[in-house]
Design an enzyme around this catalytic site. Structure first.
Site, PDB file in Angstrom:
ATOM      1  N   ASP A  19       0.830  -1.211   0.000  1.00  0.00           N
ATOM      2  CA  ASP A  19       0.000   0.000   0.000  1.00  0.00           C
ATOM      3  C   ASP A  19       0.861   1.256   0.000  1.00  0.00           C
ATOM      4  OD1 ASP A  19       0.702  -0.792   2.704  1.00  0.00           O
ATOM      5  OD2 ASP A  19      -0.633   0.784   3.427  1.00  0.00           O
ATOM      6  N   GLU A  57       0.110  -1.299   5.667  1.00  0.00           N
ATOM      7  CA  GLU A  57       1.152  -0.894   6.609  1.00  0.00           C
ATOM      8  C   GLU A  57       1.003   0.575   6.970  1.00  0.00           C
ATOM      9  OE1 GLU A  57       5.141   0.792   7.733  1.00  0.00           O
ATOM     10  OE2 GLU A  57       3.833   1.299   6.066  1.00  0.00           O
TER      11      GLU A  57
END
Length: 388
Positions: free
Chosen positions: A78, A140
């Protein structure tokens, strides 16, 4: 290793990975499908750990002997949001210029993912005695939430690595410690009243001010702790990060919400901080509030916790990373990674990856191609070591 071919592949793969808009509030499944297909093309089987709704997934794959504890190469898929208006070019189209690759996630951290994938053909050609595990996670950037379900399956459906190298951008320095963010949400319920009759209301924003004042006192105490100069700044930090309250200028505000964060260094009593602010709310604020409004309340809820990371002093993987990087000393950083979560699951960890954290989360984010070259060389030496 002939660097040219892997380098060309790593640049191409960085371009492909960046083209997937995996901003944390969006799905990463298209990127994961691409990685799964790429690995399958090289004879590597992927194991997915999807979310319940199937919108996101982490990926675990092994190159080398199956069922053997090897070295995990961990990274997140991400990225943080990108405002196109603030960028010189499309954030999700890599632009190569002056020895740099520009694009959202090039540094944090699709450049590392691309390096790992670019090395897979070489890894496959090797006779690895110690396998290399590919460990790609989601979310994350919003608190390392995606890696946790995957860690929970290590030693069960997934092979538990003997150690993990997290490829967060460190300029290929070996990092053996980092701070850990802990975040709280505070919700205050008072009582509304006409602002001309303020004595009939309980002002939730004023109560928030008292709580924030107490947090300020705690912050000063943290700043006065014995400094650890490996970190910048050399003490744990505490700050209020968001606040909202009130609905009109002539109404005593009945509600107020705010968030605060502590960036903890290893060893800090974070639970003690929470107990102190809860006690202040219960003893100093609520009794006065409830004398007028029995329904008044203060809820303090921990919303996310990423543990600080401190490698074991005799860590095998730290020594290995120093050898592979050609370095003699480690350093510590103030940002967080999933390393503390792996360490908590008894998987020794270290952080070492390409790119400068100063470029992460910025407009026109970039990674130097020289950093990708250094990472490829590091991974090549890792494969040499894994061959025994």
């Amino acid at each position: 290793m002939p660097i040219a071919a892997p380098l060309s592949s790593a640049i191409d793969l960085t371009t492909r990975l960046v083209a997937f808009d995996t901003t944390s509030h969006k799905s990463n499944r298209a990127l994961i499908a691409f990685v799964e297909s790429y690995l399958a093309g090289h004879g590597v089987t992927s194991h997915l750990v999807p979310t319940e709704d199937g919108e996101k997934a982490s990926l675990f794959a092994t190159v080398g002997p199956e069922g053997v504890a090897g070295i995990g190469l961990s990274g997140h898929t991400d990225v943080v949001p990108a405002d196109p208006a603030a960028w010189t070019s499309d954030p999700f189209t890599v632009r190569q210029e002056n020895g740099r690759l520009y694009g959202r996630g090039t540094a944090d951290m699709k450049g590392f993912l691309a390096c790992v994938l670019a090395m897979v053909p070489d890894f496959k050609r090797r006779k690895l005695k110690v396998p290399l595990h590919i460990v790609f996670s989601y979310d994350e950037e919003v608190g390392c939430t995606g890696v946790r379900p995957m860690i929970a399956e290590l030693g069960d459906r997934l092979t538990k690595p003997r150690a993990v190298i997290v490829g967060e951008p460190t300029s290929m320095d070996v990092v053996d410690g980092h701070k850990g963010p802990v975040r709280w949400a505070v919700e205050i319920t008072g009582r509304a009243a006409h602002s001309s009759m303020a004595h009939l209301g309980v002002n939730a924003i004023s109560v928030a001010g008292r709580l924030i004042g107490e947090l300020g006192a705690i912050e000063k105490e943290l700043m006065a702790l014995p400094p650890d100069t490996r970190y910048v700044p050399p003490y744990p930090t505490l700050q209020v990060t968001e606040i909202t309250g009130g609905i009109a200028s002539n109404i005593v505000p009945a509600t107020c919400r705010f968030g605060f964060e502590v960036r903890a260094m290893p060893g800090l009593d974070v639970d003690g901080i929470e107990k102190r602010i809860v006690a202040f709310a219960e003893m100093e604020c609520l009794p006065e509030m409830r004398r007028l409004a029995p329904e008044a309340n203060i809820v303090i809820r921990q919303s996310n916790r990423v543990p600080p990371f401190a490698a074991d002093t005799e860590s095998e993987v730290v020594a290995l990373a120093l050898k592979l990087a050609g370095q003699n000393e480690t350093r510590a950083v103030s940002y967080a990674t999933e390393a503390g979560l792996f360490q908590g699951a008894k998987v020794p960890s270290v952080v070492c990856g390409p790119g400068d954290i100063a470029q992460a989360h910025t407009a026109d984010e970039w990674i130097a191609i020289s950093e990708i070259e250094r990472c490829l060389a590091f991974l090549d030496r890792l494969a040499d070591w894994a061959e025994g």
